[in-house]
Design a protein around this motif. Structure first.
Motif, PDB file in Angstrom:
ATOM      1  N   SER A  81      85.524  48.249 125.951  1.00  0.00           N
ATOM      2  CA  SER A  81      85.555  47.908 127.377  1.00  0.00           C
ATOM      3  C   SER A  81      84.270  47.219 127.803  1.00  0.00           C
ATOM      4  O   SER A  81      84.292  46.257 128.585  1.00  0.00           O
TER       5      SER A  81
ATOM      6  N   SER B 146      89.441  48.151 120.563  1.00  0.00           N
ATOM      7  CA  SER B 146      89.151  49.578 120.431  1.00  0.00           C
ATOM      8  C   SER B 146      89.636  50.119 119.092  1.00  0.00           C
ATOM      9  O   SER B 146      88.926  50.869 118.407  1.00  0.00           O
ATOM     10  N   GLU B 147      90.844  49.724 118.692  1.00  0.00           N
ATOM     11  CA  GLU B 147      91.384  50.181 117.408  1.00  0.00           C
ATOM     12  C   GLU B 147      90.592  49.616 116.234  1.00  0.00           C
ATOM     13  O   GLU B 147      90.433  50.282 115.204  1.00  0.00           O
TER      14      GLU B 147
ATOM     15  N   SER C  30      94.088  43.917 128.898  1.00  0.00           N
ATOM     16  CA  SER C  30      94.376  45.261 128.404  1.00  0.00           C
ATOM     17  C   SER C  30      94.705  45.249 126.915  1.00  0.00           C
ATOM     18  O   SER C  30      94.225  46.102 126.153  1.00  0.00           O
TER      19      SER C  30
ATOM     20  N   THR D 155      91.492  44.685 124.921  1.00  0.00           N
ATOM     21  CA  THR D 155      90.641  45.874 124.908  1.00  0.00           C
ATOM     22  C   THR D 155      91.193  46.941 123.964  1.00  0.00           C
ATOM     23  O   THR D 155      90.449  47.543 123.176  1.00  0.00           O
ATOM     24  N   ASP D 156      92.501  47.170 124.041  1.00  0.00           N
ATOM     25  CA  ASP D 156      93.116  48.181 123.170  1.00  0.00           C
ATOM     26  C   ASP D 156      93.004  47.784 121.705  1.00  0.00           C
ATOM     27  O   ASP D 156      92.725  48.626 120.837  1.00  0.00           O
ATOM     28  N   TYR D 157      93.230  46.503 121.428  1.00  0.00           N
ATOM     29  CA  TYR D 157      93.154  46.033 120.041  1.00  0.00           C
ATOM     30  C   TYR D 157      91.727  46.149 119.505  1.00  0.00           C
ATOM     31  O   TYR D 157      91.501  46.626 118.387  1.00  0.00           O
TER      32      TYR D 157
ATOM     33  N   HIS E  14      86.058  53.216 122.287  1.00  0.00           N
ATOM     34  CA  HIS E  14      86.801  52.668 123.425  1.00  0.00           C
ATOM     35  C   HIS E  14      85.865  52.183 124.521  1.00  0.00           C
ATOM     36  O   HIS E  14      86.082  51.120 125.117  1.00  0.00           O
TER      37      HIS E  14
END
Length: 406
Positions: free
Chosen positions: A399, A198-199, A191, A194-196, A395
């Motif tokens: 993923s 995405s940013e 998680s 993925t978040d990093y 995003h």
């Protein structure tokens, strides 16, 4: 900063006085045995402890205590203590007094009063130091074990990302953000990654607008024509847009027939152009169309003359223009980067990756993005027209790239 000396019979009494006077946040910066005042004081020694209270509550050991603790410690323990940044103070006053702050310098350290309190108060000072040395050895061991566990999980995730096709630069970029306390929780690591990611991708998608003219360029055999047909069908059939198709691919046998079949099924006009001048006229002729899609011949990396010819065609476009570099997901990273460099003079501004259904490793996509700093707009995952094409944003792309990294 408050710095003060205390005199006591033993360390336990000194700590009690320090906590009563300064609170539990105080730190001990030095200690030693000193003679008392007067003639009788020559025969009676007391424990002198210098303590301080800092605003930032950071702690420091004394230089003298460091020397005592380092005796007989293994090399790892000595390195651990060296990281605590001890300070030496040679100024000693046998009288209880407030010590000027200028006499001391403080650096961040590791232990505070709680470490001293763990020592047995009934033991002489040397025994206390011995016990404290044992406590520090335990801390060193715990620290090294924790580091070993972290390295084990770090290498495990590095292997996972390598297997997924990511290059070393991309892997280093991702793994550096994982906190120390998260490595054992695989779902949390996934998680966070993925978040990093995405940013990191988000700025590439700011202010994106579709052009009126959409050109598709790329190496031979990556699926440019099929991808063009999918988008033409979606625009014409699903969105009810007025679409025209132009092709400048006159090299590949059967290319025109294939595109003609797609155009007839979709119900859009197709025009074959042989030169930049014809291409310019065709653009003017179809100027009322919502979208004009341009198919081009595949380019082998060794044919610079074909690249220059392609550039000559693209220079004739005077409308809002998107040039899609189409690459295959099942190509190794080094070849993708070579293709990205080869087509750079053509001025592509967006990316499409095809054949994602033919590989389980999508990591090479990130290597290309890191190199060219451009967004991936579409990813295709099959041959069905107009289906099997995915619209990407930052995003969903993050993923997609990390999908399957478990």
């Amino acid at each position: 900063m408050k710095v003060k000396k205390y005199f006591a019979e033993d360390m336990q009494q000194a700590i009690s006085e320090i906590k009563k006077d300064m609170g539990s946040e105080a730190i001990i910066i030095s200690q030693r045995r000193v003679r008392g005042k007067g003639v009788l004081g020559f025969f009676v020694q007391r424990l002198e402890v210098t303590a301080a209270l800092e605003e930032n509550n950071k702690t420091s050991f004394s230089y003298e205590l460091e020397q005592e603790l380092q005796q007989d410690l293994p090399e790892s323990g000595q390195k651990f203590l060296n990281g605590m940044q001890f300070e030496q103070n040679d100024s000693v006053d046998a009288e209880e007094s407030i010590v000027p702050e200028s006499e001391y310098k403080f650096n961040p350290a590791f232990a505070d009063l709680s470490l001293y309190e763990k020592a047995d108060p009934s033991l002489p000072i040397q025994e206390e130091l011995k016990e404290m040395r044992s406590l520090i050895e335990q801390m060193v061991s715990a620290h090294e074990n924790s580091k070993g566990v972290r390295n084990e999980h770090l290498e495990l995730w590095r292997h996972k990302l390598q297997t997924h096709g990511l290059g070393e630069a991309s892997i280093d970029m991702l793994l550096k953000i994982i906190p120390e306390d998260s490595w054992e929780d695989e779902k949390k690591v996934k998680s966070l990654l993925t978040d990093y990611l995405s940013e990191l991708l988000k700025p590439l998608y700011n202010g994106i607008r579709p052009g009126q003219v959409l050109s598709f360029i790329g190496p031979t055999g990556v699926g440019k024509t099929t991808t063009l047909a999918k988008l033409a069908a979606q625009l014409a059939l699903n969105q009810r847009k007025k679409v025209a198709i132009l092709t400048i691919d006159t090299y590949r046998i059967g290319a025109i027939e294939q595109l003609q079949t797609y155009a007839e099924i979709i119900g859009v006009p197709l025009q074959v152009v042989m030169s930049p001048d014809e291409f310019k006229d065709a653009l003017l002729k179809n100027g009322d169309r919502d979208y004009i899609l341009i198919d081009s011949a595949g380019q082998p990396f060794s044919k610079d003359d074909q690249s220059q010819e392609l550039q000559a065609f693209l220079r004739e476009v005077d409308k809002p223009h998107d040039v899609f570099l189409v690459l295959s997901s099942n190509t190794k990273s080094a070849d993708l980067l070579q293709a990205a460099a080869y087509f750079m003079p053509c001025g592509y501004n967006k990316l499409i990756f095809t054949k994602s259904d033919e590989t389980l490793s999508q990591g090479s996509i990130l290597d290309v993005i890191n190199k060219v700093k451009l967004p991936v707009i579409y990813i295709t995952n099959g041959q069905n027209v107009p289906d099997d094409i995915l619209k990407m944003e930052y995003h969903s792309l993050a993923s997609f790239i990390l999908d399957g990294v478990d």
